[in-house]
Scaffold this motif. Structure first.
Motif, PDB file in Angstrom:
ATOM      1  N   ALA A 165     105.330 173.196  76.974  1.00 59.79           N
ATOM      2  CA  ALA A 165     106.589 173.427  77.688  1.00 59.79           C
ATOM      3  C   ALA A 165     106.777 174.917  77.979  1.00 59.79           C
ATOM      4  N   LYS A 166     106.435 175.760  77.015  1.00 64.34           N
ATOM      5  CA  LYS A 166     106.567 177.208  77.201  1.00 64.34           C
ATOM      6  C   LYS A 166     105.616 177.717  78.284  1.00 64.34           C
ATOM      7  N   SER A 167     104.514 176.975  78.498  1.00 67.14           N
ATOM      8  CA  SER A 167     103.535 177.369  79.518  1.00 67.14           C
ATOM      9  C   SER A 167     103.830 176.748  80.869  1.00 67.14           C
ATOM     10  N   GLY A 168     104.973 176.049  80.975  1.00 65.51           N
ATOM     11  CA  GLY A 168     105.387 175.480  82.261  1.00 65.51           C
ATOM     12  C   GLY A 168     104.970 174.048  82.491  1.00 65.51           C
ATOM     13  N   TYR A 169     104.373 173.383  81.495  1.00 70.14           N
ATOM     14  CA  TYR A 169     103.982 171.982  81.635  1.00 70.14           C
ATOM     15  C   TYR A 169     105.107 171.074  81.143  1.00 70.14           C
ATOM     16  N   GLU A 170     105.287 169.942  81.818  1.00 68.38           N
ATOM     17  CA  GLU A 170     106.318 168.985  81.415  1.00 68.38           C
ATOM     18  C   GLU A 170     105.674 167.636  81.110  1.00 68.38           C
ATOM     19  N   VAL A 171     105.974 167.093  79.936  1.00 63.57           N
ATOM     20  CA  VAL A 171     105.382 165.826  79.508  1.00 63.57           C
ATOM     21  C   VAL A 171     106.022 164.669  80.267  1.00 63.57           C
ATOM     22  N   GLY A 172     105.168 163.752  80.751  1.00 65.21           N
ATOM     23  CA  GLY A 172     105.651 162.596  81.498  1.00 65.21           C
ATOM     24  C   GLY A 172     105.410 161.292  80.767  1.00 65.21           C
ATOM     25  N   ARG A 173     104.707 160.375  81.406  1.00 61.57           N
ATOM     26  CA  ARG A 173     104.527 159.017  80.885  1.00 61.57           C
ATOM     27  C   ARG A 173     103.565 158.969  79.708  1.00 61.57           C
ATOM     28  N   VAL A 174     103.850 158.046  78.780  1.00 67.42           N
ATOM     29  CA  VAL A 174     102.979 157.797  77.629  1.00 67.42           C
ATOM     30  C   VAL A 174     102.559 156.332  77.652  1.00 67.42           C
ATOM     31  N   THR A 175     101.261 156.062  77.537  1.00 72.03           N
ATOM     32  CA  THR A 175     100.739 154.696  77.456  1.00 72.03           C
ATOM     33  C   THR A 175     100.174 154.479  76.056  1.00 72.03           C
ATOM     34  N   GLU A 176     100.661 153.430  75.368  1.00 70.44           N
ATOM     35  CA  GLU A 176     100.270 153.161  73.987  1.00 70.44           C
ATOM     36  C   GLU A 176      99.626 151.788  73.861  1.00 70.44           C
ATOM     37  N   HIS A 177      98.628 151.685  72.998  1.00 74.96           N
ATOM     38  CA  HIS A 177      98.012 150.410  72.662  1.00 74.96           C
ATOM     39  C   HIS A 177      98.009 150.318  71.134  1.00 74.96           C
ATOM     40  N   ILE A 178      98.726 149.343  70.605  1.00 71.31           N
ATOM     41  CA  ILE A 178      98.882 149.196  69.154  1.00 71.31           C
ATOM     42  C   ILE A 178      98.134 147.949  68.694  1.00 71.31           C
ATOM     43  N   SER A 179      97.384 148.066  67.597  1.00 68.16           N
ATOM     44  CA  SER A 179      96.674 146.907  67.049  1.00 68.16           C
ATOM     45  C   SER A 179      96.544 147.046  65.537  1.00 68.16           C
ATOM     46  N   ALA A 180      96.003 146.015  64.908  1.00 69.63           N
ATOM     47  CA  ALA A 180      95.838 145.994  63.451  1.00 69.63           C
ATOM     48  C   ALA A 180      94.378 146.202  63.079  1.00 69.63           C
ATOM     49  N   ALA A 181      94.140 146.776  61.908  1.00 70.15           N
ATOM     50  CA  ALA A 181      92.780 147.007  61.418  1.00 70.15           C
ATOM     51  C   ALA A 181      92.842 147.109  59.894  1.00 70.15           C
ATOM     52  N   VAL A 182      91.689 147.364  59.280  1.00 69.62           N
ATOM     53  CA  VAL A 182      91.637 147.611  57.839  1.00 69.62           C
ATOM     54  C   VAL A 182      90.922 148.941  57.607  1.00 69.62           C
ATOM     55  N   LEU A 199      95.828 148.667  58.162  1.00 74.79           N
ATOM     56  CA  LEU A 199      96.140 149.819  58.998  1.00 74.79           C
ATOM     57  C   LEU A 199      96.806 149.371  60.292  1.00 74.79           C
ATOM     58  N   ILE A 200      97.586 150.263  60.876  1.00 75.23           N
ATOM     59  CA  ILE A 200      98.052 150.121  62.250  1.00 75.23           C
ATOM     60  C   ILE A 200      97.297 151.165  63.064  1.00 75.23           C
ATOM     61  N   THR A 201      96.611 150.749  64.095  1.00 70.60           N
ATOM     62  CA  THR A 201      95.874 151.707  64.925  1.00 70.60           C
ATOM     63  C   THR A 201      96.586 151.878  66.264  1.00 70.60           C
ATOM     64  N   ARG A 202      96.544 153.088  66.764  1.00 71.54           N
ATOM     65  CA  ARG A 202      97.234 153.423  68.010  1.00 71.54           C
ATOM     66  C   ARG A 202      96.329 154.258  68.899  1.00 71.54           C
ATOM     67  N   LEU A 203      96.146 153.798  70.131  1.00 71.19           N
ATOM     68  CA  LEU A 203      95.479 154.590  71.168  1.00 71.19           C
ATOM     69  C   LEU A 203      96.561 155.035  72.137  1.00 71.19           C
ATOM     70  N   GLN A 204      96.622 156.318  72.409  1.00 75.15           N
ATOM     71  CA  GLN A 204      97.685 156.847  73.267  1.00 75.15           C
ATOM     72  C   GLN A 204      97.112 157.809  74.294  1.00 75.15           C
ATOM     73  N   VAL A 205      97.524 157.633  75.548  1.00 72.33           N
ATOM     74  CA  VAL A 205      97.220 158.585  76.607  1.00 72.33           C
ATOM     75  C   VAL A 205      98.551 159.122  77.127  1.00 72.33           C
ATOM     76  N   THR A 206      98.725 160.430  77.077  1.00 68.39           N
ATOM     77  CA  THR A 206      99.960 161.071  77.519  1.00 68.39           C
ATOM     78  C   THR A 206      99.679 161.873  78.782  1.00 68.39           C
ATOM     79  N   GLU A 207     100.561 161.730  79.757  1.00 68.44           N
ATOM     80  CA  GLU A 207     100.408 162.411  81.041  1.00 68.44           C
ATOM     81  C   GLU A 207     101.464 163.495  81.215  1.00 68.44           C
ATOM     82  N   LEU A 208     101.167 164.450  82.086  1.00 63.65           N
ATOM     83  CA  LEU A 208     102.166 165.392  82.552  1.00 63.65           C
ATOM     84  C   LEU A 208     102.991 164.706  83.652  1.00 63.65           C
ATOM     85  N   THR A 209     104.107 165.302  84.039  1.00 63.33           N
ATOM     86  CA  THR A 209     104.931 164.708  85.092  1.00 63.33           C
ATOM     87  C   THR A 209     104.188 164.649  86.427  1.00 63.33           C
ATOM     88  N   THR A 210     103.109 165.406  86.553  1.00 60.95           N
ATOM     89  CA  THR A 210     102.279 165.367  87.764  1.00 60.95           C
ATOM     90  C   THR A 210     101.379 164.139  87.794  1.00 60.95           C
TER      91      THR A 210
END
Length: 232
Positions: A165-182, A199-210
């Motif tokens: 944010a201090k460098s001028g970037y703005e966080v936009g959409r977040v896509t999450e995939h949640i599943s179970a594991a051991v 365990l709970i496993t999470r894959l996440q891709v976060t985008e900028l507002t662009t």
């Protein structure tokens, strides 16, 4: 910078899955066979397999072997809070421990998720997240190096979003995939848990507002120490 051997193996196995050499739900060859095939130690082979497991491409079944993961039902959710925000909301103190911090070539999965060009490098860092000094989560975070090359290691590993944010970037959409594991041996060791613990496993891709992806996270949470709350 040359790719680490485990990343080369990761990429080849992923290609084999995409080309249906190993089909969804099928068992892949044993570690010993794959180590011989690639001419590497079993430790290097396991590192490649572990990375594919963390990405949800492979899944280990206790007493049976390692399989190409079946497609899981995905549900779109919103209102997701960060680990730090949730920890603060619960009246706990968040902290983290940096395990590794490395700039190099992306794996195929990282390249695809972050939509990178062939020439681009990434920062890959591993860390443990804590609440009141209790280990909650092990995560691997990948970021395009060009976005953060002028930022300090401390700022990136401790408060990435504020630094962006201090460098001028703005966080936009977040896509999450949640599943179970051991928990496997590595996760159990890092999170002070038992092998085979849920365990709970999470894959996440976060985008900028662009619309540009800037962060790809693979995280494993101890199920009885953390819960996700979603709102639609």
């Amino acid at each position: 910078m040359e790719e680490p051997m485990y990343i080369k193996i990761h990429n080849q196995i992923k290609r084999d899955i995409e080309n249906h050499v190993y089909r969804v739900g099928s068992r892949i060859p044993a570690e010993r066979q794959l180590a011989l095939k690639f001419g590497v130690s079993r430790m290097t082979l396991r590192q490649a397999i572990k990375t594919l497991e963390d990405e949800g491409i492979l899944e280990r079944r206790l007493g049976s072997g390692t399989y190409v993961a079946s497609q899981k039902v995905q549900e779109k959710m919103s209102g997701i809070m960060s680990f730090t925000e949730i920890t603060h909301a619960n009246g706990q103190t968040p902290s983290s421990k940096l395990i590794s911090y490395h700039v190099g070539k992306p794996s195929l999965s990282e390249k695809e998720r972050l939509k990178l060009d062939d020439s681009e490098e990434i920062l890959r860092m591993e860390r443990i997240r804590y609440a009141d000094d209790v280990p909650i989560c092990y995560e691997v975070v990948t970021i395009p190096h060009r976005l953060i090359q002028k930022m300090s290691k401390s700022d990136i590993s401790s408060h990435l979003y504020q630094t962006l944010a201090k460098s001028g970037y703005e966080v936009g959409r977040v896509t999450e995939h949640i599943s179970a594991a051991v928990a496997n041996e590595n996760a159990a060791r890092l999170l002070d848990a038992r092998k085979g613990e849920a365990l709970i496993t999470r894959l996440q891709v976060t985008e900028l507002t662009t619309g540009e992806p800037f962060e790809y996270t693979r995280a494993s949470y101890i199920a009885d120490r953390f819960e996700f709350t979603f709102s639609k």
